[in-house]
Design a protein around this motif. Sequence first.
Motif, short mmCIF file in Angstrom:
data_model
loop_
_atom_site.label_atom_id
_atom_site.label_comp_id
_atom_site.label_asym_id
_atom_site.label_seq_id
_atom_site.Cartn_x
_atom_site.Cartn_y
_atom_site.Cartn_z
N ASN A 99 2.32 0.07 -18.84
CA ASN A 99 3.66 -0.20 -18.32
C ASN A 99 3.84 0.34 -16.91
O ASN A 99 4.98 0.55 -16.46
CB ASN A 99 4.71 0.42 -19.25
N TYR A 100 2.74 0.54 -16.20
CA TYR A 100 2.79 1.18 -14.89
C TYR A 100 2.12 0.32 -13.82
O TYR A 100 1.27 -0.51 -14.12
CB TYR A 100 2.07 2.54 -14.93
N ASN A 101 2.51 0.57 -12.60
CA ASN A 101 1.78 0.08 -11.43
C ASN A 101 1.18 1.29 -10.72
O ASN A 101 1.87 2.29 -10.50
CB ASN A 101 2.69 -0.67 -10.47
N ILE A 102 -0.09 1.20 -10.38
CA ILE A 102 -0.78 2.28 -9.66
C ILE A 102 -0.81 1.91 -8.19
O ILE A 102 -1.28 0.83 -7.81
CB ILE A 102 -2.20 2.48 -10.21
N LEU A 103 -0.29 2.80 -7.35
CA LEU A 103 -0.13 2.56 -5.92
C LEU A 103 -0.81 3.66 -5.12
O LEU A 103 -0.82 4.83 -5.54
CB LEU A 103 1.36 2.56 -5.53
N ILE A 104 -1.35 3.34 -3.96
CA ILE A 104 -1.77 4.38 -3.05
C ILE A 104 -0.52 5.13 -2.58
O ILE A 104 0.53 4.52 -2.36
CB ILE A 104 -2.56 3.79 -1.86
N ASN A 105 -0.59 6.45 -2.48
CA ASN A 105 0.55 7.22 -1.99
C ASN A 105 0.55 7.18 -0.46
O ASN A 105 -0.40 7.63 0.16
CB ASN A 105 0.46 8.66 -2.49
N PRO A 106 1.60 6.64 0.16
CA PRO A 106 1.60 6.48 1.61
C PRO A 106 1.87 7.77 2.38
O PRO A 106 1.82 7.76 3.61
CB PRO A 106 2.71 5.45 1.85
N PHE A 107 2.14 8.86 1.67
CA PHE A 107 2.36 10.16 2.31
C PHE A 107 1.43 11.18 1.64
O PHE A 107 1.86 12.00 0.83
CB PHE A 107 3.82 10.58 2.21
#
Length: 326
Positions: A99-107
């Motif tokens: 139930n998640y989206n995995i994203l690169i952390n932009p900070f």
Amino acid sequence: MDSQDIHRSLYSPTLLTDVNRLFEEQIRDWETVARRFRELEQVKSRTVAYPHCTLLLTHNPCRIDSSTAKVDSLSIQERPCFLCPSNRSAEQQSISWNNYNILINPFPIFRRHFTIVDKHHQAQRLSPERIGEMLVLARNLPEYTIFYNGPGCGASAPDHFHFQAGNRGYMPIEKETKSNMEVICESSQLKISCQSDELRKTVIAESDSLPLLVQAIASICQLVGEVVPRQPEPMFNLLTLFAENRWKTYLFPRRTHRPSQFFETGEKRIVFSPGAVDFGGVVILPVEKDFNRLDGETLRDLFAQLTFQEDEFSTLKKLIKNFRLC
């Protein structure tokens, strides 16, 4: 299907490869974030050592918005949620998992840093189901440490549920050998220990059984709330990693979010708003003068305001022993 079967169904042997591929693609295609990760290589750092623990102080200017985020209810209501898809950058891509989206952390804080965001706008609350998902995620991503910041303990988006992941081995606590560890209870499949060092109080739970560990962590979180009641959930930060076919979880019980110096003005102000990574030993300081001037005693004072006091920790240990988790 019981909870163990549900969690077993979330194991993904390809997720690590997919996540690392996402990182490489985002660094290639998203120049703003690529620059921030390059700048991370130049972040100033220095070590402050104590007899039983070590801190790595870092001057990381790109974390200023997170460190100073207004997290009161009115401020949250008045700003768009930056974790919802409609408000994310067009360049930000994702991988779907459960139930998640995995994203690169932009900070970024870590050389590889991700945010694992619920696909729906739901508040930051750590239920037993979420704990199980966190542990499965750690098993799926053995090169990473997975961490959770409570809604009043460092989460700059307490209105949208998320975990984070950073490359293993960066936080000093992962490498420290605790000579003054107190084993609270131990069985063939579960071990719970407590650690009190110069800076923080920590409960460490280790197990090769996911159901047992979920139950133990959920119970400990509940007991933290019995010692220091807090709404909407007890105050704590959580780190977990999976190595040698076993989970190791660090829980840091908290009594407040930010030290008094955060709310000072002028030279007295210290921009220190710690979450799980700071309690793991990497102190994030977005203001250079704070990085230059903080010494061992000041850091002791900052953490002493945030972590459990000795009597509170003693009470928590007694509750854990009486709860017979092992």
